[in-house]
Design a protein around this motif. Structure first.
Motif, PDB file in Angstrom:
ATOM      1  N   ALA A 131       0.836  -1.206   0.000  1.00 28.96           N
ATOM      2  CA  ALA A 131       0.000   0.000   0.000  1.00 28.96           C
ATOM      3  C   ALA A 131       0.868   1.252   0.000  1.00 28.96           C
ATOM      4  N   THR A 132       1.984   1.204   0.727  1.00 31.51           N
ATOM      5  CA  THR A 132       2.901   2.345   0.767  1.00 31.51           C
ATOM      6  C   THR A 132       3.562   2.551  -0.587  1.00 31.51           C
ATOM      7  N   ALA A 133       4.028   1.468  -1.215  1.00 31.53           N
ATOM      8  CA  ALA A 133       4.662   1.568  -2.526  1.00 31.53           C
ATOM      9  C   ALA A 133       3.688   2.109  -3.561  1.00 31.53           C
ATOM     10  N   GLU A 134       2.430   1.685  -3.488  1.00 27.03           N
ATOM     11  CA  GLU A 134       1.423   2.159  -4.436  1.00 27.03           C
ATOM     12  C   GLU A 134       1.154   3.642  -4.244  1.00 27.03           C
ATOM     13  N   GLY A 193       4.504   9.864  -7.704  1.00 28.23           N
ATOM     14  CA  GLY A 193       5.570  10.094  -8.667  1.00 28.23           C
ATOM     15  C   GLY A 193       6.891   9.433  -8.330  1.00 28.23           C
ATOM     16  N   TYR A 194       6.909   8.601  -7.285  1.00 32.49           N
ATOM     17  CA  TYR A 194       8.133   7.901  -6.886  1.00 32.49           C
ATOM     18  C   TYR A 194       7.978   6.407  -7.188  1.00 32.49           C
ATOM     19  N   SER A 195       8.934   5.834  -7.868  1.00 30.59           N
ATOM     20  CA  SER A 195       8.893   4.411  -8.181  1.00 30.59           C
ATOM     21  C   SER A 195       9.775   3.647  -7.195  1.00 30.59           C
ATOM     22  N   ILE A 196       9.151   2.783  -6.398  1.00 26.52           N
ATOM     23  CA  ILE A 196       9.880   1.955  -5.436  1.00 26.52           C
ATOM     24  C   ILE A 196       9.828   0.509  -5.911  1.00 26.52           C
ATOM     25  N   LYS A 197      10.987  -0.119  -6.025  1.00 28.21           N
ATOM     26  CA  LYS A 197      11.074  -1.494  -6.488  1.00 28.21           C
ATOM     27  C   LYS A 197      11.677  -2.369  -5.385  1.00 28.21           C
TER      28      LYS A 197
END
Length: 292
Positions: A18-21, A27-31
């Motif tokens: 949920a945080t990554a989404e 505008g931040y991409s977390i992988k």
């Protein structure tokens, strides 16, 4: 790597996706990589680390992390001295606060917290539970639970204090709520020294602004339409009372463009009325962020 760096804690576990989404919408991409506790983010000024929400506030307080996302409940449970940057109303399955509740089996004689004098209570939040009992003048044996807390009554505990969003897990385990201990929402917190650093504060304020703008836009859509000037008053009367539409002139002086934001659930009711009032060329479009 940038010399200026924010060490940001991302909650591992139930809040992780949920945080990554939310960050993605901002505008931040977390992988996330398997077996790694250091997710990649497309901002050279941020270094992410996966930390359990239960421990986040402690590491932020100690300065191991500059900032992190965790529940207000865990800030209180750890008695952490941190700066709250903002509240973020999101959780694992909903956009409502989670509830910590005192529960007993359906057939338990316990009717109120007072009935738990001298009894055994299992929970993950020993501090919150102990303070709750003290506030109510009750002395009970509060034991830390490592998990599967719902299955412990009645054999391993007389009652539990557990977190719930929908209550489905409690019902599935034949438990009923006696009292609510507290409600909690997700918070963006910062180390106090980091917050006193001008650059870090500005960076954290930017992150907070973008995250909050995405949450503010959830469930909202934009509506734009062409309206004859003679019909404008009637159209505006159909719009929600709190809506302040933008009205712009068109090349034809007898027509204007009306642009507004409404709840998505309201569209199906308002569009037919707008059309009947004279609106034409009605277009619905998605809203990604709302920044006040």
């Amino acid at each position: 790597m940038s010399e200026k760096l924010i060490k940001l804690g991302i909650p591992a576990g139930s809040l992780q996706e949920a945080t990554a989404e939310l960050f993605k919408k901002a505008g931040y991409s977390i992988k996330f990589a398997s077996r790694s506790y250091y997710p990649e983010i497309d901002d050279l000024e941020i270094e992410c680390m996966l930390i359990r929400a239960q421990e986040m506030a402690r590491y932020v307080e100690q300065g191991v992390l500059d900032a992190g996302i965790t529940g207000h409940d865990w800030v209180l449970e750890n008695n952490a001295e941190v700066h709250e940057v903002c509240e973020l109303m999101f959780s694992k399955v909903s956009r409502r606060p989670v509830r910590w509740v005192l529960c007993v089996p359906n057939d338990s004689p316990v009717k109120s917290v007072k009935d738990l004098e001298g009894k055994r209570i299992a929970t993950e939040v020993v501090g919150l539970t102990t303070r709750f009992l003290k506030k109510n003048g009750v002395n009970a044996n509060v034991e830390f639970s490592w998990g599967a807390t719902e299955v412990k009554p009645p054999k391993l505990a007389d009652a539990i204090v557990e977190v719930t969003e929908t209550g489905s897990s409690l019902r599935a385990n034949n438990l009923r709520i006696v009292e609510e201990v507290m409600q909690s929402t997700t918070r963006f917190i910062a180390n106090k020294s980091a917050w006193d650093d001008t650059w870090k504060r500005e960076k954290l304020e930017t992150i907070a602004l973008m995250l909050k703008s995405c949450l503010a836009a959830e469930g909202k859509v934009g509506l734009m339409m062409n309206v004859r000037r003679v019909d404008l008053a009637a159209i505006i009367r159909e719009l929600p009372a709190l809506t302040k539409p933008t009205v712009a002139s068109l090349s034809d002086p007898d027509w204007v463009d009306v642009n507004t934001i409404v709840d998505e659930s309201f569209v199906r009711m308002i569009v037919p009325r707008l059309k009947s009032a004279g609106a034409m060329g009605i277009v619905e479009y998605p809203i990604n962020k709302i920044i006040d």
